[in-house]
Enzyme design. Structure first.
Site, short mmCIF file in Angstrom:
data_model
loop_
_atom_site.label_atom_id
_atom_site.label_comp_id
_atom_site.label_asym_id
_atom_site.label_seq_id
_atom_site.Cartn_x
_atom_site.Cartn_y
_atom_site.Cartn_z
N CYS A 31 -69.56 33.37 23.72
CA CYS A 31 -70.59 33.02 22.74
C CYS A 31 -71.31 31.73 23.15
O CYS A 31 -70.68 30.69 23.34
CB CYS A 31 -69.94 32.84 21.38
SG CYS A 31 -70.98 32.07 20.12
N CYS A 34 -70.83 28.96 20.66
CA CYS A 34 -69.47 28.40 20.76
C CYS A 34 -69.37 27.44 21.93
O CYS A 34 -68.83 26.33 21.80
CB CYS A 34 -68.45 29.52 20.91
SG CYS A 34 -68.42 30.70 19.54
#
Length: 107
Positions: A31, A34
């Site tokens: 991600c 992230c």
């Protein structure tokens, strides 16, 4: 700070029974949000040896993330003795994470 995701996610019952200060970080290794948030998360959680940080590899059908109603990554859930005291979704700074980390580490 924990740099890698847990090999096996704890169950909700195990999380609810955890004593002390815990941060659950829901996200994935691929991600972009992230990965981009990692420096801020590391800074916010640094220097807090009594703070447990567990990275949870989340996704559709993952029971722990669903039990916390995680919808966006990363989501950090701050727990004191297994009870949620706050959360930060897609952090872009450290202020709120640092405040919550201090709050759960105190007392």
């Amino acid at each position: 700070m924990n740099a890698t995701h847990a090999q096996a996610d704890p169950s909700r019952a195990e999380v609810d029974a955890m004593a002390g200060a815990t941060v659950l970080e829901f996200g994935t290794s691929w991600c972009g949000w992230c990965r981009g948030a990692q420096p801020a998360i590391a800074k916010a959680l640094a220097g807090r040896p009594g703070l447990r940080h567990i990275k949870i590899e989340d996704g559709p059908g993952q029971p722990l993330g669903r039990s916390y109603r995680v919808k966006l990554w990363p989501t950090l859930v701050f727990l004191k003795d297994g009870q949620e005291v706050g959360r930060v979704v897609r952090p872009n700074g450290t202020d709120e994470m640092e405040r919550l980390a201090r709050e759960i580490a105190a007392a």
